[in-house]
Design a protein around this motif. Sequence first.
Motif, PDB file in Angstrom:
ATOM      1  N   ASP A 142       4.942 -33.645 -15.024  1.00 27.29           N
ATOM      2  CA  ASP A 142       5.992 -34.635 -14.856  1.00 27.29           C
ATOM      3  C   ASP A 142       5.807 -35.829 -15.777  1.00 27.29           C
ATOM      4  O   ASP A 142       5.789 -36.980 -15.350  1.00 27.29           O
ATOM      5  CB  ASP A 142       6.052 -35.085 -13.399  1.00 27.29           C
ATOM      6  CG  ASP A 142       6.364 -33.941 -12.472  1.00 27.29           C
ATOM      7  OD1 ASP A 142       5.841 -33.958 -11.343  1.00 27.29           O
ATOM      8  OD2 ASP A 142       7.105 -33.039 -12.885  1.00 27.29           O
ATOM      9  N   GLY A 143       5.640 -35.567 -17.065  1.00 33.42           N
ATOM     10  CA  GLY A 143       5.563 -36.652 -18.032  1.00 33.42           C
ATOM     11  C   GLY A 143       4.218 -37.343 -18.072  1.00 33.42           C
ATOM     12  O   GLY A 143       4.076 -38.395 -18.681  1.00 33.42           O
ATOM     13  N   ILE A 144       3.213 -36.784 -17.421  1.00 34.12           N
ATOM     14  CA  ILE A 144       1.885 -37.396 -17.389  1.00 34.12           C
ATOM     15  C   ILE A 144       0.961 -36.562 -18.263  1.00 34.12           C
ATOM     16  O   ILE A 144       0.768 -35.379 -18.018  1.00 34.12           O
ATOM     17  CB  ILE A 144       1.344 -37.472 -15.957  1.00 34.12           C
ATOM     18  CG1 ILE A 144       2.277 -38.330 -15.097  1.00 34.12           C
ATOM     19  CG2 ILE A 144      -0.068 -38.051 -15.942  1.00 34.12           C
ATOM     20  CD1 ILE A 144       1.934 -38.299 -13.634  1.00 34.12           C
ATOM     21  N   ALA A 151      -9.367 -38.392 -20.777  1.00 33.15           N
ATOM     22  CA  ALA A 151     -10.071 -39.344 -21.636  1.00 33.15           C
ATOM     23  C   ALA A 151     -10.728 -40.451 -20.838  1.00 33.15           C
ATOM     24  O   ALA A 151     -11.692 -41.057 -21.292  1.00 33.15           O
ATOM     25  CB  ALA A 151      -9.105 -39.940 -22.660  1.00 33.15           C
ATOM     26  N   ALA A 152     -10.212 -40.713 -19.641  1.00 29.61           N
ATOM     27  CA  ALA A 152     -10.755 -41.787 -18.811  1.00 29.61           C
ATOM     28  C   ALA A 152     -11.983 -41.350 -18.019  1.00 29.61           C
ATOM     29  O   ALA A 152     -12.678 -42.180 -17.432  1.00 29.61           O
ATOM     30  CB  ALA A 152      -9.682 -42.299 -17.844  1.00 29.61           C
ATOM     31  N   ALA A 199      -5.849 -40.662 -10.227  1.00 28.42           N
ATOM     32  CA  ALA A 199      -5.107 -41.202 -11.368  1.00 28.42           C
ATOM     33  C   ALA A 199      -3.680 -40.683 -11.376  1.00 28.42           C
ATOM     34  O   ALA A 199      -2.731 -41.423 -11.683  1.00 28.42           O
ATOM     35  CB  ALA A 199      -5.817 -40.827 -12.676  1.00 28.42           C
ATOM     36  N   LEU A 200      -3.531 -39.403 -11.047  1.00 30.59           N
ATOM     37  CA  LEU A 200      -2.196 -38.814 -10.986  1.00 30.59           C
ATOM     38  C   LEU A 200      -1.362 -39.486  -9.902  1.00 30.59           C
ATOM     39  O   LEU A 200      -0.190 -39.818 -10.113  1.00 30.59           O
ATOM     40  CB  LEU A 200      -2.310 -37.313 -10.712  1.00 30.59           C
ATOM     41  CG  LEU A 200      -0.994 -36.540 -10.558  1.00 30.59           C
ATOM     42  CD1 LEU A 200      -0.191 -36.605 -11.846  1.00 30.59           C
ATOM     43  CD2 LEU A 200      -1.271 -35.100 -10.163  1.00 30.59           C
ATOM     44  N   HIS A 201      -1.968 -39.710  -8.750  1.00 33.93           N
ATOM     45  CA  HIS A 201      -1.269 -40.358  -7.639  1.00 33.93           C
ATOM     46  C   HIS A 201      -0.837 -41.766  -8.033  1.00 33.93           C
ATOM     47  O   HIS A 201       0.305 -42.183  -7.772  1.00 33.93           O
ATOM     48  CB  HIS A 201      -2.181 -40.415  -6.417  1.00 33.93           C
ATOM     49  CG  HIS A 201      -1.561 -41.081  -5.220  1.00 33.93           C
ATOM     50  ND1 HIS A 201      -0.517 -40.527  -4.518  1.00 33.93           N
ATOM     51  CD2 HIS A 201      -1.840 -42.271  -4.617  1.00 33.93           C
ATOM     52  CE1 HIS A 201      -0.172 -41.340  -3.528  1.00 33.93           C
ATOM     53  NE2 HIS A 201      -0.963 -42.400  -3.569  1.00 33.93           N
ATOM     54  N   ASP A 202      -1.736 -42.509  -8.697  1.00 31.96           N
ATOM     55  CA  ASP A 202      -1.414 -43.869  -9.119  1.00 31.96           C
ATOM     56  C   ASP A 202      -0.283 -43.867 -10.154  1.00 31.96           C
ATOM     57  O   ASP A 202       0.601 -44.724 -10.119  1.00 31.96           O
ATOM     58  CB  ASP A 202      -2.648 -44.550  -9.717  1.00 31.96           C
ATOM     59  CG  ASP A 202      -3.709 -44.831  -8.663  1.00 31.96           C
ATOM     60  OD1 ASP A 202      -3.374 -44.797  -7.456  1.00 31.96           O
ATOM     61  OD2 ASP A 202      -4.874 -45.065  -9.046  1.00 31.96           O
TER      62      ASP A 202
END
Length: 213
Positions: A142-144, A151-152, A199-202
């Motif tokens: 979804d665009g992520i 990388a993080a 990270a995905l949730h955020d």
Amino acid sequence: MISPALPETCDMTSRTARDRDARTSADASTTTWALAARDGDTEAVDHLVRALHRDVRHFVTYLGADPQTADDLAQDTFLRALGSLHRFEGRSSARTWLLSIARRAVVDSYRHASARPRLADTDDWQTVAERAQERGLPGFDDGIALGELLAALPDERREAFVLTQLLGLPYAEAAALSDCPVGTVRSRVARARASLMRALHDAERAEPLGATA
């Protein structure tokens, strides 16, 4: 009462088994080609490079290689591999063997540069991350950019996740490649997965750009 999700779960399990069988078959083929190439079969060399170039390219990119040098690192990996084919005995799969060479190529590139290459803040990195992204992973379409999330992560967790979850290596082979116990790889993958999901949730909760314009 039977859970409505059961058929979907069974289907996912079946797909996972098929994917694992396909990887096992592909690994057997590439290992056979590597052994044939070692014995002088030029066609086997071509098959080997074609079969594993994508995995090697993705691996060096996900390890944080400068996108502008990722192709050079992949080429360097195969040059090193072809130069040491005479030592390949098939004790591990050809893919695991090549990824271990790719790992050394990345480390050597860091040492040569005397500083860690930039991982982000460039349009080129964004493009490479999107191209390398695995589309079959739930939640990452979804665009992520998966590349940005990876990388993080700390280096060791990112490597364990890429090897096992994206490239499909068994945990034992990933552990041997990373020179650490299997339990350590499992722990790194679990922590990487948890970090990625957070990270995905955020990211999904963040307000889209331009929404308040």
